[in-house]
Design a protein around this motif. Structure first.
Motif, short mmCIF file in Angstrom:
data_model
loop_
_atom_site.label_atom_id
_atom_site.label_comp_id
_atom_site.label_asym_id
_atom_site.label_seq_id
_atom_site.Cartn_x
_atom_site.Cartn_y
_atom_site.Cartn_z
N ARG A 195 14.82 3.44 -1.16
CA ARG A 195 14.62 4.55 -0.22
C ARG A 195 13.72 5.64 -0.80
N VAL A 196 12.61 5.24 -1.38
CA VAL A 196 11.68 6.24 -1.89
C VAL A 196 10.35 6.18 -1.18
N GLY A 197 10.29 5.49 -0.04
CA GLY A 197 9.06 5.48 0.73
C GLY A 197 8.16 4.30 0.38
N PRO A 198 6.88 4.42 0.70
CA PRO A 198 5.97 3.27 0.67
C PRO A 198 5.62 2.76 -0.73
N VAL A 199 5.94 3.49 -1.80
CA VAL A 199 5.51 3.04 -3.12
C VAL A 199 6.15 1.70 -3.47
N GLU A 234 7.44 -0.38 -1.40
CA GLU A 234 6.99 -1.40 -0.44
C GLU A 234 5.69 -2.02 -0.91
#
Lengths: 263, 331, 528
Positions: free
Chosen positions: A233-237, A239
């Motif tokens: 849950r830290v965003g697109p990094v 992903e």
């Protein structure tokens, strides 16, 4: 689990179980767990100032001064209140293990009784924020998740990230994750503003609103993965990291197999 | 250099090596079975997909190691579809690899260049055509054609004019007027100085006007303000800026002077404000002077005062445009 | 003749009598494609695009591209009663009330990431093997165009749900537009229909995202593939492979089965990832409002390098004559990316200018045999990578307990210092590898077996390599530098002397190689 019940379709559970058995993946239904809390406030009411003073002299005074007046490397504790002591000591931040950039959450050094005595002692020096009572922390009964989320995004997410996972501050400091933190400590952090964190006064964020924030944090903590692994849950990094490693890795692997001559 | 040196001989395409399945009927049969199994796995995937769609309710969660508690409907729907697609592919490729002809063939390339005759012919045709049209001679036609073609591109551009209003003074103004109350966001409660302890922050917006029942995002995008309380002696401000504070309470536009993100990471100990988008760091004690990062200007400061009821209000509007820079900005 | 054969014959007859396609079909069904895994990277991009079209169409059935404010009353309780745009609310609806909707959203987003990864990896393959050389320069430019459009399309796509994270991205994009001198403010107001964020932007970019750009994509991809088809695929060097032939498998049936199968593989893998890994959980980000922000706000990876450049930019702004020029935005946001993409697009022409090579090439280079090109590629990659790392500096700082300030300074210095270092190191590695190849051809490969000679000396037995391998290691061309006179025959300094000097210098650097083994060298060895 109740969230989606609005459009829950009632079907037999049997085919579902069949599928699960068929795939033989180790599965268990998630169960929300609630651990019973001993009231820190109740402990504080029965603790003695004198005992707290003794603990203070032994464990804290070398940095904070014999009368908690502060020193070269540590701030004064006069007027910080019982809430501050409870937050810092019961989360293990104090006493600090080393003089690093910021005090980290770790296993507490003192027992809850000792923490209570310390809190009572420091509170006796000058008035300050008190430890919140259970009636202020009953997030299971009171508060609203939606309001809490809105308040969290407005007041907390800029440091602690949209899902409370924490984030970086300047010069190596950081806002810690708020996952797995006791409601009492979340509340105390908001009213005392430990370390880099500012204070959120009761007139700015009311006690009811604070409770809603806690309710949302507890919800975020227990929310199951709706779309698969959360990737931190830290965003697109993360992903991007996944698609550049596992994702393209699998496809290139298949491509190599495809172009390999069969024997 | 090495070009005049003789190269090593090209040994040619290596001899074809036959696969087992080419000569051994048993191996061929085995390969056929493998392909069939792969296709059958795909069919099972589709069945899983259908069963998941129809029979798994959306509010069932299963615990999967690594992933944690996961929505079963979404997971098995996806896995079913993934298997059904993946194994069709595996089957087709395995089929092609093991049972379809695998003799490499070599075909000749042809140079793309047309032969000289055709090329000359084309040049001639082009020249003749141009001459016949009088492109070279009739300069008036040539010029007016150029003009008209150049101008015709303007009309679609002109049509885009009504996409939006002209900026006017819009970027330089906010809802803050002299006497506008600061209210909490969310909550819309007015704030008194004593509501804020030292070290406290508040996310604030201008109070709504009478009759206004909701805020437009375009307004919030300019109006959002961060209120911070320090000890008055911690300020390092000139007399004017100091007069904009009230008992240690100072207010800055929350819209970053770099690219407009909400600058709201206030570090209480260092008195620094950090923008999470590009890490511009501002010093609150020195009127949001830039300490680090790409921002080139301090955050605009909002002058504070008290109204007759003792609530915090804006003493005057922002004295400069808030948010990122733009061409018409004068400072 | 079986019934099936008769039907096939009838169909072919029917089509041919109406189109005369038989000759064309016959030729093209026998079209030969060389087989190598690296030739499938572009296919991954193509298939991802098809997946994007399919899943994207599904999403449009429910998505409401509107910034009209609504109060959410859908299934996701934690946002219940909050004000948000219809775009955000309908994305929640797709995620939680349409069965398979979340899966399709995740397939769409993962496919977009795959699309961009595949384009980049494909581009690297084409670059490092020299596949862009004549006659394929046009296709290279189309490819660079597709990459650029892909970045824009991806950005617009993830901006559509109007969540807090993507709204922050739009805010930054708006600031970049606004920073353009003279017309920036106007363009921004036209694009957004007024002040940011307005209510016009999402509907507008929706049209661009689902209609305009996919249309351009389809056209460009079609031309890209037709050129590959018409020019025939390049091939790796090896025994029997020349500039004049193409060695591989016929399209029908082998390549068709493999390529068709690979489409399903790509679709399957994308779906698998979408089933097990969450992407863009907009319900956690919350609806967009300009006053809110999350720590660690990042763009998707293909925009990350741009964000990294913006982060490391120096705080420069010019205020003069009542106007402002934001160099801190213009340089990293427009000028540097402009140089990067222009340089990328023009690279084939720059290289051919330096080498003076105007011939057709269908045999690929081994990267080590073209040290300058390989080193230049490594240099550009290093630059982009430093920028990309800086784009995630806050996440890196948080995960590895570092300081964002330190990472920022590392990037600021590194982006200038590291690319040249990468160039030099890569070039040296390439030339060493060439030397190793030379050794291998001349002296064979080390076997690790020690033999004692009659007079007592120990030697290691070297095994001669196969003629095929020898050919592979020596078949490449090595041409010397261009000789460009600065002074013409009459002894006068030429007008283009400076240009020629630059070109000569680059040409000399380009020709720096370890000499390959020639037949004469081998004969000499035999005489010993």
């Amino acid at each position: 689990m109740k969230r989606l019940s609005k459009y829950r379709r009632h079907r037999a559970a049997a085919p579902m179980l069949l599928v699960l058995a068929l795939l033989a993946i180790g599965t268990t239904f998630s169960v929300a767990s609630a651990t019973p809390n001993k009231s820190a406030l109740a402990l504080a009411r029965s603790a003695s100032i004198e005992e707290g003073k003794q603990i203070f002299l032994k464990g804290c005074s070398s940095c904070h001064g014999l009368n908690a007046e502060g020193g070269a490397i540590a701030p004064s504790l006069i007027g910080v209140g019982a809430a501050s002591v409870d937050f810092q000591v019961a989360t293990g931040r104090m006493p600090m293990a080393d003089m690093s950039t910021q005090a980290m959450r770790k296993k507490p050094v003192y027992t809850p009784e000792q923490v209570a005595a310390l809190a009572v002692y420091v509170a006796s020096l000058a008035p300050g924020p008190a430890i919140p009572g259970d009636e202020l922390l009953n997030y299971e009964r009171d508060g609203s998740v939606a309001d809490g989320g809105e308040l969290f995004r407005n007041n907390c997410a800029m440091c602690h990230n949209f899902a409370g996972q924490g984030g970086a501050l300047t010069q190596g400091k950081y806002a810690p994750t708020v996952m797995g933190v006791e409601p009492r400590h979340i509340y105390e952090a908001m009213i005392t503003g430990p370390q880099s964190m500012p204070v959120f006064s009761d007139k700015i964020i009311t006690p009811e609103e604070k409770l809603s924030i806690i309710k949302w944090i507890k919800f975020a903590e227990s929310e199951p993965a709706l779309g698969g692994a959360s990737l931190g849950r830290v965003g697109p990094v993360t992903e991007g990291l996944l698609v550049w490693t596992l994702g393209i890795g699998i496809l290139i692997g298949v491509a190599v197999w495809l172009a390999m001559k069969a024997r | 250099m090495a070009n005049d040196l003789e190269a090593i001989n090209d040994p040619g395409i290596p001899a074809h090596v036959h696969r087992k399945a080419d000569s051994d009927p048993l191996a061929a049969k085995k390969a056929e079975r493998q392909v069939a199994i792969l296709f059958a796995l795909s069919a099972i995937g589709t069945i899983l997909f259908i069963v998941s769609y129809v029979a798994i309710p959306e509010d069932i969660f299963v615990f999967i190691p690594v992933m944690g508690s996961t929505n079963a409907h979404q997971l098995f729907l996806g896995l079913g579809l993934a298997f059904s697609l993946f194994f069709i592919g595996m089957g087709a490729i395995h089929w092609a690899k093991t049972l379809m002809p695998d003799q490499e063939v070599s075909v000749q390339r042809h140079e793309f260049r047309s032969d000289e005759e055709d090329r000359d012919e084309l040049v001639k045709t082009a020249k003749e055509g141009a001459a016949a049209a009088g492109l070279g001679r009739r300069t008036l036609i040539k010029r007016t054609l150029g003009l008209s073609l150049g101008l015709v591109g303007l009309s679609p551009l002109l049509l885009l004019r009504d996409l939006g209003p002209l900026p006017g003074k819009s970027l330089s103004t906010t809802s803050w007027k002299a006497g506008t109350r600061l209210v909490t966001d969310p909550g819309d409660r007015p704030i008194k100085p004593e509501d804020l302890e030292v070290g406290a922050v508040a996310q604030v917006l201008p109070a709504m006007l009478p009759g206004q029942d909701h805020r437009v995002l375009s307004d919030i995008g300019k109006d959002a303000v961060l209120l911070i309380r320090l000890r008055p002696e911690e300020f390092n401000l000139d007399a004017e800026r100091l007069s904009w504070t009230h008992e240690g309470i100072i207010a800055f536009s929350k819209i970053c002077s770099h690219m407009g993100c909400a600058v709201a990471l206030y570090e209480q100990q260092t008195k620094h404000l950090l923008c999470p988008c590009h890490q511009s760091t501002f010093d609150v004690t020195r009127a949001a002077k830039v300490l680090f990062g790409p921002a080139a200007r301090p955050l605009p400061q909002l002058a504070l005062a008290l109204d007759s009821e003792g609530y915090l209000v804006a003493k005057q509007p922002f004295n400069e445009p808030v948010g990122p820079s733009f061409w018409e900005r004068s400072s | 003749m079986t019934a099936r054969e008769r039907i096939a014959g009838n169909v072919a007859n029917y089509v041919d009598e109406r189109t005369g396609a038989a000759a064309w079909m016959k030729k093209n069904l026998n079209k030969v494609f060389p087989d190598h895994w690296s030739f499938l990277l572009g296919e991954i991009a193509l298939y991802s695009f098809i997946i994007l079209l399919l899943s994207g169409t599904f999403l449009t059935f429910w998505f409401d591209p509107s910034q009209r404010e609504v109060v959410y009353e859908g299934a996701y309780q934690p946002l219940s009663g909050l004000k948000m745009s219809a775009a955000y609310a309908s994305t929640l609806h797709i995620s939680f009330e349409v069965r398979g909707g979340l899966l399709m959203r995740q397939i769409h987003h993962w496919a977009a990431l795959f699309f961009m990864v595949a384009i980049v990896v494909h581009l690297l393959r084409v670059y490092f093997t020299g596949a862009f050389r004549k006659p394929r320069e046009f296709n290279w430019i189309i490819g660079v165009g597709l990459l650029t459009l892909g970045i824009v399309e991806g950005f617009l796509g993830y901006s559509l749900p109007d969540d807090l994270l993507s709204g922050t991205g739009i805010r930054i994009a708006e600031a970049i537009i606004q920073a353009v001198p003279v017309v920036g403010t106007y363009i921004a107001f036209f694009a957004f229909g007024g002040a940011f964020p307005g209510e016009a932007f999402i509907p507008r970019i929706f049209t661009v995202h689902v209609l305009l750009l996919p249309g351009i994509f389809l056209a460009l991809i079609t031309v890209h593939l037709m050129l590959v088809w018409y020019q025939k695929h390049t091939q790796y060097p090896g025994p029997g492979r020349t500039e004049k032939n193409v060695v591989g498998y016929p399209l029908f049936p082998v390549y068709m089965a493999k390529a068709g199968g690979f489409f399903f593989i790509v679709f399957g893998v994308t779906t698998f990832i979408a089933a097990v890994a969450s992407i863009n959980p907009i319900w956690l980000y919350g609806p967009y409002t300009p006053g809110q922000i999350s720590a660690g706000s990042q763009p998707d990876w293909y925009m990350g390098w741009l964000d990294g450049l913006v982060r490391m930019a120096p705080p420069l702004e010019t205020h003069a004559f009542g106007h402002t020029i934001s160099w801190n935005i213009l340089i990293p946001g427009l000028i540097v990316p402009g140089i990067m993409f222009t340089g990328l697009a023009l690279y084939p022409f720059i290289e051919s200018w330096i080498t003076g090579d105007k011939r057709e090439h269908h045999l690929l280079d081994r990267p080590r045999n073209v040290p300058n090109r390989t080193a230049t590629g490594a240099m550009a990659l290093t630059f982009t990578l430093v920028a990309l790392i800086n784009g995630g500096n806050d996440i890196i700082a948080q995960q590895f307990h570092l300081s964002i300030n330190q990472i920022m300074w590392f990037s600021r210095i590194g982006i200038i210092v590291l690319p040249p270092i990468a160039f030099v190191i890569t070039k040296r590695i390439c030339i060493s590898l060439q030397r190793a190849d030379r050794e291998l051809v001349l002296h064979g490969k080390e076997t690790g077996r020690l033999v004692r000679l009659a007079h007592g000396e120990f030697i290691e037995v070297h095994e001669e390599i196969s003629p095929e391998k020898k050919w592979l290691l020596t078949s490449h061309e090595q041409s010397g530098p261009l000789e460009l006179p600065e002074i013409d025959k009459a002894g006068v300094r030429r007008t283009d002397a400076i240009r020629n000097k630059i070109r000569s210098r680059m040409s000399v650097a380009n020709a720096e190689v370890a000499p390959k083994v020639s037949a004469q060298d081998l004969k000499e060895i035999e005489h010993h």
